[in-house]
Motif scaffolding. Structure first.
Motif, mmCIF file in Angstrom:
data_model
loop_
_atom_site.group_PDB
_atom_site.id
_atom_site.type_symbol
_atom_site.label_atom_id
_atom_site.label_comp_id
_atom_site.label_asym_id
_atom_site.label_seq_id
_atom_site.Cartn_x
_atom_site.Cartn_y
_atom_site.Cartn_z
ATOM 1 N N PRO A 1 43.286 38.529 39.753
ATOM 2 C CA PRO A 1 42.641 39.719 40.329
ATOM 3 C C PRO A 1 43.038 39.996 41.786
ATOM 4 N N TYR B 1 37.760 39.945 34.638
ATOM 5 C CA TYR B 1 37.567 39.274 35.930
ATOM 6 C C TYR B 1 36.426 39.913 36.724
ATOM 7 N N GLN C 1 36.251 41.838 39.368
ATOM 8 C CA GLN C 1 36.257 41.704 40.824
ATOM 9 C C GLN C 1 37.413 42.420 41.510
ATOM 10 N N VAL D 1 36.218 45.062 43.969
ATOM 11 C CA VAL D 1 35.564 44.514 45.165
ATOM 12 C C VAL D 1 36.596 43.944 46.130
ATOM 13 N N ILE D 2 37.555 43.215 45.606
ATOM 14 C CA ILE D 2 38.606 42.644 46.467
ATOM 15 C C ILE D 2 39.415 43.768 47.109
ATOM 16 N N PRO E 1 33.128 38.226 45.254
ATOM 17 C CA PRO E 1 34.573 38.501 45.391
ATOM 18 C C PRO E 1 34.944 38.966 46.803
ATOM 19 N N ALA F 1 37.669 37.119 49.018
ATOM 20 C CA ALA F 1 38.826 37.868 49.514
ATOM 21 C C ALA F 1 39.050 37.620 51.012
ATOM 22 N N GLU G 1 40.041 34.283 45.278
ATOM 23 C CA GLU G 1 39.364 35.124 44.305
ATOM 24 C C GLU G 1 38.285 34.264 43.649
ATOM 25 N N ARG H 1 36.412 30.229 30.300
ATOM 26 C CA ARG H 1 35.737 31.514 30.363
ATOM 27 C C ARG H 1 35.964 32.258 29.056
#
Lengths: 258, 323
Positions: free
Chosen positions: A96, A126, A128, A131-132, B104, B108, B113, B132
């Motif tokens: 991600p 994922y 995210q 957001v990242i 996240p 970051a 991550e 997962r």
């Protein structure tokens, strides 16, 4: 006002997935593909916001291989104004952070007022990348947005976030901002015949991405069918009433809830 | 060190944070490290003392007036400072909506991550392999972390058990953290539906699916829930038909629960439903169709008509409880 909508192509929800012989991914060639569900809602919300405002531009951006053109074509037919296709084959290999980094590079000059995307992808999930990306672009974000107060748009925007267990909360954001959109936020429109015709002349910018080094990437070693971990005790032998009596006995002696 | 995130609303603990403590303690044991907990807040309302009763090196109260109400900016700033100070190997959180919102962002900032929504892990040749669910639960993926610490991992609700969190006596430490500009203004949280129920806290859940056939029949399931002292829930088709409000929905678009007992009445067990309840301690399935996938994850099953089974269950439970 400019809204960038990030959309991903994923395996169709009902597709039967076959695991590749190296066990690292699925056989993608077999699989019918579709636009990630929540990304479709993100586009719809962007189009409605533009219509409410009476002006603006909706730019759809998709990272993926040549097949992702189907996602772009469909988004343009529904009403997006133009598109950016970041060409990366085998994009499932990207973590991600890498994906966000590539997208940030590709869209930073757009200076978008808003970035919309789905809350997660229905393949790797994922949840995210958006957001990242917001952090990389230095803009605020909200996740799991279930309503946008379109009348509030004025350099700021009010959005409703879904919390857990039936709770919700409105937040006011200064723009630019990035929102990840929950499925079901509104009814998705169909592409009209006129929209499909018009889409053919809308500009699509192709970008060849260079994949950034990222030493902290999470790496998928193996994928497999979930293991059945439970032995089911079948009760009553086809007689539901007898099964009920046996079950209550189990609830008392084994599960100990009575 | 391993840091576990303590989520709360005005000092009231979110139960999944205890699962994060168990996860952090378990990882710590496997890695020869110590676990600590972090509580972002404006003032300690006694929550630190509650958490200090667990076997942790310390409970860190990350304090700032701007942490009076959740915002992703404030939480990210608080976490950034704590991580810089403590240099953890792992940051462990429950995969809640709040964590999905800010974790996240924190990762970051450290050029990391999140290894998100992990259902289990194992130690293999000295390193950790996490699992997962992918493709909406159709497949599992074994995933490894690369690079240097800090690593960020979130665990799915039910992956670790809250009641397995080991007790002890931790020190409390207050860090007055810096929080910069907060670029979003929150309003008061509210519940859309009246008499809304937080099913994540239910010990016993009776859930109905398509097999219940009509809205009138839901009363029967309600009776069963009542005699068990449990709550009523449903799969998506029932809520889409508005036979029950959406806050009763279990599954990928509803709530994720892990009660002591989950009774699935007339639920086939589509993956979208199963992801929301598979971590229940005991699962009972009553369904006419012996091939229904719900039986794959059930501990007890009755293949048969729920309209025959449920009234008998209610009578039998009344008898047991009467004694």
């Amino acid at each position: 006002m400019k809204i960038v909508v990030l959309m991903k192509q994923v395996a169709n929800k009902d597709a039967v997935l076959r695991i590749r012989s190296d066990g690292k991914w699925i056989e993608e060639a077999d699989v019918a593909m579709q636009t990630n569900e929540s990304d479709g809602y993100a586009l719809e919300e962007a189009l409605r916001l533009k219509e409410a405002k009476g002006e603006g531009e909706v730019v759809v951006c998709s990272l993926g291989g040549a097949s992702a053109k189907a996602v772009i074509k469909d988004a343009l037919a529904r009403g997006a104004d133009r598109a950016i296709h970041i060409l990366v084959e085998e994009s499932y290999k990207l973590s991600p952070y890498q994906t966000a980094k590539i997208i940030a590079e590709a869209i930073k000059d757009e200076q978008a007022d808003l970035i919309f995307t789905g809350l997660q992808s229905d393949d790797v999930g994922y949840g995210q990348t958006g957001v990242i990306l917001a952090e990389l672009l230095g803009i605020p974000h909200a996740t799991i947005v279930i309503e946008v107060d379109r009348s509030s748009l004025n350099g700021t925007l009010r959005v409703k976030r879904e919390l857990e267990s039936g709770w919700y909360q409105w937040f006011k954001y200064r723009l630019p901002a990035l929102f990840t959109i929950q499925s079901g936020i509104s009814q998705i429109r169909y592409a009209t015949l006129q929209g499909i015709m018009k889409a053919k002349s809308k500009p699509v910018k192709e970008i060849q991405a260079t994949i950034p080094e990222f030493p902290s990437a999470q790496k998928i070693e193996k994928i497999y069918l979930p293991l059945k971990t439970k032995q089911t005790q079948l009760l009553g032998n086809g007689d539901a009433k007898r099964g009920a009596i046996e079950l209550v006995e189990k609830l008392r002696t084994e599960v100990r809830v009575l | 060190m391993i840091l576990a995130f303590i989520e709360h609303k005005n000092g009231i603990l979110n139960k999944t944070s205890l699962e994060a403590i168990t996860a952090a303690q378990t990882l710590a044991k496997d890695l020869g490290l110590r676990a600590s907990a972090v509580i972002p807040c404006d003032e300690d309302r006694g929550l630190a003392r509650e958490i200090a009763q667990y076997d942790l090196e310390k409970v860190i109260v990350a304090r700032n007036p701007k942490l009076n109400v959740y915002t992703p900016d404030a939480w990210a700033d608080a976490w950034t400072e704590v991580i810089k100070k403590e240099n953890p190997q792992y940051v462990v959180m429950a995969h809640t909506y709040q964590v999905r919102d800010f974790a996240p962002k924190v990762a970051a900032r450290f050029e990391r991550e999140v290894l998100a929504d992990v259902i289990r892990y194992r130690k293999e040749n000295g390193h950790l392999v996490f699992t997962r669910r992918i493709f909406l639960g159709k497949l599992d993926a074994d995933v490894v972390l690369q690079g240097d610490a800090p690593h960020f991992v979130t665990f799915q609700s039910g992956a670790f058990r809250a009641d397995k969190a080991e007790k002890g006596n931790a020190d409390e430490e207050i860090i007055d953290v810096e929080v910069g500009e907060v670029r979003m203004t929150p309003e008061e949280p509210f519940q859309e539906a009246k008499a809304s129920v937080d099913l994540t806290k239910s010990e016993i859940i009776v859930a109905v699916g398509r097999g219940i056939k009509s809205q009138e029949n839901i009363a029967l399931a309600q009776q069963l829930a009542d005699v068990l002292g449990g709550d009523l829930a449903a799969s998506r088709p029932i809520c889409d038909a508005e036979w029950l409000p959406i806050d009763r929905q279990i599954g990928s678009s509803g709530q994720t629960v892990a009660p002591k007992l989950y009774i699935a009445l007339g639920i086939s067990g589509a993956i979208q439903h199963v992801v929301g309840m598979k971590n229940s301690q005991t699962i009972v399935a009553i369904n006419k169709d012996p091939e229904a996938p719900i039986f794959d994850i059930a501990d007890y099953g009755i293949v048969g008509d729920l309209f025959e089974a449920v009234p008998v269950m209610i009578e039998e439970i009344k008898k047991v409880k009467g004694n």
